[in-house]
Design a protein around this motif. Structure first.
Motif, PDB file in Angstrom:
ATOM      1  N   GLY A   5       0.846  -1.178   0.000  1.00  0.00           N
ATOM      2  CA  GLY A   5       0.000   0.000   0.000  1.00  0.00           C
ATOM      3  C   GLY A   5       0.884   1.231   0.000  1.00  0.00           C
ATOM      4  N   PHE A   6       0.393   2.337  -0.562  1.00  0.00           N
ATOM      5  CA  PHE A   6       1.190   3.566  -0.557  1.00  0.00           C
ATOM      6  C   PHE A   6       0.246   4.740  -0.323  1.00  0.00           C
ATOM      7  N   ILE A   7       0.507   5.493   0.742  1.00  0.00           N
ATOM      8  CA  ILE A   7      -0.309   6.656   1.097  1.00  0.00           C
ATOM      9  C   ILE A   7       0.512   7.918   0.874  1.00  0.00           C
ATOM     10  N   GLY A   8       0.025   8.790  -0.022  1.00  0.00           N
ATOM     11  CA  GLY A   8       0.742  10.034  -0.320  1.00  0.00           C
ATOM     12  C   GLY A   8       1.427   9.950  -1.670  1.00  0.00           C
ATOM     13  N   LEU A   9       0.755  10.449  -2.703  1.00  0.00           N
ATOM     14  CA  LEU A   9       1.269  10.312  -4.066  1.00  0.00           C
ATOM     15  C   LEU A   9       1.707  11.664  -4.626  1.00  0.00           C
ATOM     16  N   ALA A  58      -3.376  -3.980   2.210  1.00  0.00           N
ATOM     17  CA  ALA A  58      -1.965  -4.314   2.013  1.00  0.00           C
ATOM     18  C   ALA A  58      -1.346  -5.015   3.217  1.00  0.00           C
ATOM     19  N   ASP A  59      -0.280  -5.761   2.949  1.00  0.00           N
ATOM     20  CA  ASP A  59       0.500  -6.385   4.019  1.00  0.00           C
ATOM     21  C   ASP A  59       1.564  -5.423   4.542  1.00  0.00           C
ATOM     22  N   VAL A  60       2.141  -4.651   3.622  1.00  0.00           N
ATOM     23  CA  VAL A  60       3.128  -3.631   3.979  1.00  0.00           C
ATOM     24  C   VAL A  60       2.630  -2.303   3.422  1.00  0.00           C
ATOM     25  N   VAL A  61       2.477  -1.319   4.296  1.00  0.00           N
ATOM     26  CA  VAL A  61       1.978   0.003   3.901  1.00  0.00           C
ATOM     27  C   VAL A  61       3.119   1.006   3.988  1.00  0.00           C
ATOM     28  N   LEU A  62       3.351   1.729   2.895  1.00  0.00           N
ATOM     29  CA  LEU A  62       4.326   2.810   2.894  1.00  0.00           C
ATOM     30  C   LEU A  62       3.568   4.134   2.876  1.00  0.00           C
ATOM     31  N   SER A  63       4.083   5.123   3.586  1.00  0.00           N
ATOM     32  CA  SER A  63       3.437   6.430   3.598  1.00  0.00           C
ATOM     33  C   SER A  63       4.487   7.518   3.449  1.00  0.00           C
ATOM     34  N   ILE A  90       2.875  -4.315   8.474  1.00  0.00           N
ATOM     35  CA  ILE A  90       4.010  -3.419   8.706  1.00  0.00           C
ATOM     36  C   ILE A  90       3.730  -2.077   8.052  1.00  0.00           C
ATOM     37  N   LEU A  91       3.965  -1.006   8.805  1.00  0.00           N
ATOM     38  CA  LEU A  91       3.887   0.351   8.267  1.00  0.00           C
ATOM     39  C   LEU A  91       5.300   0.895   8.129  1.00  0.00           C
ATOM     40  N   VAL A  92       5.624   1.411   6.952  1.00  0.00           N
ATOM     41  CA  VAL A  92       6.931   2.030   6.703  1.00  0.00           C
ATOM     42  C   VAL A  92       6.676   3.491   6.351  1.00  0.00           C
ATOM     43  N   ASP A  93       6.980   4.387   7.292  1.00  0.00           N
ATOM     44  CA  ASP A  93       6.732   5.808   7.031  1.00  0.00           C
ATOM     45  C   ASP A  93       7.989   6.468   6.492  1.00  0.00           C
ATOM     46  N   ILE A  94       7.863   7.052   5.295  1.00  0.00           N
ATOM     47  CA  ILE A  94       8.998   7.662   4.603  1.00  0.00           C
ATOM     48  C   ILE A  94       9.016   9.181   4.816  1.00  0.00           C
ATOM     49  N   SER A  95       8.001   9.707   5.474  1.00  0.00           N
ATOM     50  CA  SER A  95       7.907  11.151   5.706  1.00  0.00           C
ATOM     51  C   SER A  95       9.062  11.647   6.577  1.00  0.00           C
ATOM     52  N   THR A  96       9.403  12.930   6.417  1.00  0.00           N
ATOM     53  CA  THR A  96      10.377  13.556   7.309  1.00  0.00           C
ATOM     54  C   THR A  96       9.607  14.357   8.355  1.00  0.00           C
ATOM     55  N   VAL A  97       9.535  13.812   9.556  1.00  0.00           N
ATOM     56  CA  VAL A  97       8.823  14.429  10.677  1.00  0.00           C
ATOM     57  C   VAL A  97       9.723  14.340  11.905  1.00  0.00           C
ATOM     58  N   GLY A  98       9.257  14.904  13.019  1.00  0.00           N
ATOM     59  CA  GLY A  98      10.035  14.834  14.244  1.00  0.00           C
ATOM     60  C   GLY A  98      10.154  13.404  14.764  1.00  0.00           C
ATOM     61  N   LEU A 112      -1.466  -2.504  18.183  1.00  0.00           N
ATOM     62  CA  LEU A 112      -2.404  -3.244  17.324  1.00  0.00           C
ATOM     63  C   LEU A 112      -1.846  -4.600  16.894  1.00  0.00           C
ATOM     64  N   GLY A 113      -0.598  -4.876  17.293  1.00  0.00           N
ATOM     65  CA  GLY A 113       0.040  -6.120  16.884  1.00  0.00           C
ATOM     66  C   GLY A 113       0.796  -6.007  15.581  1.00  0.00           C
ATOM     67  N   ALA A 114       0.792  -4.804  14.991  1.00  0.00           N
ATOM     68  CA  ALA A 114       1.553  -4.539  13.770  1.00  0.00           C
ATOM     69  C   ALA A 114       2.911  -3.949  14.168  1.00  0.00           C
ATOM     70  N   ASP A 115       3.699  -3.518  13.194  1.00  0.00           N
ATOM     71  CA  ASP A 115       4.978  -2.880  13.516  1.00  0.00           C
ATOM     72  C   ASP A 115       5.217  -1.721  12.554  1.00  0.00           C
ATOM     73  N   MET A 116       6.093  -0.808  12.965  1.00  0.00           N
ATOM     74  CA  MET A 116       6.362   0.396  12.169  1.00  0.00           C
ATOM     75  C   MET A 116       7.848   0.678  12.095  1.00  0.00           C
ATOM     76  N   LEU A 117       8.268   1.124  10.934  1.00  0.00           N
ATOM     77  CA  LEU A 117       9.623   1.605  10.698  1.00  0.00           C
ATOM     78  C   LEU A 117       9.550   3.040  10.210  1.00  0.00           C
ATOM     79  N   ASP A 118      10.532   3.864  10.593  1.00  0.00           N
ATOM     80  CA  ASP A 118      10.690   5.158   9.926  1.00  0.00           C
ATOM     81  C   ASP A 118      11.791   4.974   8.889  1.00  0.00           C
ATOM     82  N   ALA A 119      11.523   5.415   7.665  1.00  0.00           N
ATOM     83  CA  ALA A 119      12.452   5.150   6.560  1.00  0.00           C
ATOM     84  C   ALA A 119      12.572   6.344   5.626  1.00  0.00           C
ATOM     85  N   PRO A 120      13.029   7.486   6.135  1.00  0.00           N
ATOM     86  CA  PRO A 120      13.210   8.648   5.260  1.00  0.00           C
ATOM     87  C   PRO A 120      14.297   8.396   4.225  1.00  0.00           C
ATOM     88  N   VAL A 121      14.240   9.140   3.139  1.00  0.00           N
ATOM     89  CA  VAL A 121      15.183   8.935   2.039  1.00  0.00           C
ATOM     90  C   VAL A 121      16.059  10.166   1.833  1.00  0.00           C
TER      91      VAL A 121
END
Length: 297
Positions: A5-9, A58-63, A90-98, A112-121
């Protein structure tokens, strides 16, 4: 191939989805403005009506969204991705936030039993298109290993830097140099120009010299002509500079060049140049030097 999944196009998000589709992944995407997604829908991306629908599909969501308030906006409420996440996702957030905000959301995801990564580029649109984007990742090592192949389809350099929030600290530490370098480059160009050297010649020499970082090589020519669409506008750059200054205060690290460069971004906003690429700090300095570059007319 993964069910993504991808949120933010936006500009970068769309290019990432392009690459993921080209690699054969199934992608369900969401953007607040559907018209920006039409090109990707034509390429096979499925469109969802909310962040929640993306998380459910989705199984893996990127935002990837613009700032912290936007991230909270897509995370919370009945249509936010938190409402759609389930155990094992799994949520992978690519945003640049604090970093603190990212860790706060990661705790809610884990509840929720899921997991999250921060993954800025690190990189720009052209870096991504050339396949040279680098990705920094914060979070659990075992979760990182699960999504690493997906992230390698976005960029060839993927580095796990530590726990949740630390990739964002690394990104902020990296991004402050973009504007600082651009201001130093602008000083050099204007010093040469006011000495009697043509601006085009000064830019050519400096972008082929020892000071030419990859960023200066592709953004330096913007002092001659702004791009039709900002790659990274003044507001976005200042958001990252303010994140850096805030982190510096928290950690007792003085950031003098960051502070000075940030004032040039404020000046650009005062001149109604906020939507231009942040390379417009050259034009701010040029104005102070008695040169009218004609930008914004």
């Amino acid at each position: 191939m993964a069910n993504l999944g991808f949120i933010g196009l936006g500009v970068m998000g769309s290019e990432m989805v392009d690459r993921l589709l080209a690699k054969g992944h199934s992608v369900t995407g969401y953007n607040r403005t559907r018209s920006k997604a039409e090109r990707l829908i034509a390429k096979g991306m499925k469109f969802a009506e909310s962040p929640r629908e993306v998380a459910e599909a989705a199984d893996v969501v990127l935002s990837m969204v613009t700032n912290g308030s936007a991230l909270k906006g897509i995370a919370e409420g009945p249509n936010g991705f938190l409402a759609g996440l389930r155990a094992g996702k799994i949520l992978v957030d690519i945003s640049t936030v604090g970093p603190d905000l990212s860790r706060e959301i990661a705790e809610k995801v884990r509840a929720l039993g899921a997991d999250m990564l921060d993954a800025p580029v690190s990189g720009s649109v052209i870096t991504l298109q050339q396949g040279n984007l680098s990705v920094m990742v914060g979070g659990r090592a075992e979760t990182f290993e699960k999504v690493k192949p997906i992230l390698l389809d976005i960029g060839p350099k993927v580095t796990h830097v530590g726990g949740n929030g630390l990739a964002l600290s690394m990104k902020i530490a990296s991004n402050l140099s973009l504007a600082v370098q651009m201001l130093a480059f602008s000083e050099g160009v204007l010093l040469a120009e006011k000495s009697g050297i043509k601006r085009e010649v000064a830019v050519d020499v400096l972008t082929h010299s020892a000071i030419a970082s990859p960023m200066i090589k592709y953004r330096g020519p913007f002092v001659l002509q702004q791009p039709e669409e900002a790659w990274f506008d003044v507001n976005m750059m200042q958001k990252d500079m303010l994140l850096a200054l805030d982190l510096g205060r928290q950690l007792n690290v003085p950031l003098p060049t960051t502070a000075v460069t940030n004032e040039f971004l404020t000046a650009a906003r005062a001149l109604n140049w906020a939507k231009l690429d942040f390379a417009v700090i050259f034009d701010v300095l040029a104005k102070l030097s008695g040169i009218d570059t004609g930008v914004g007319r």
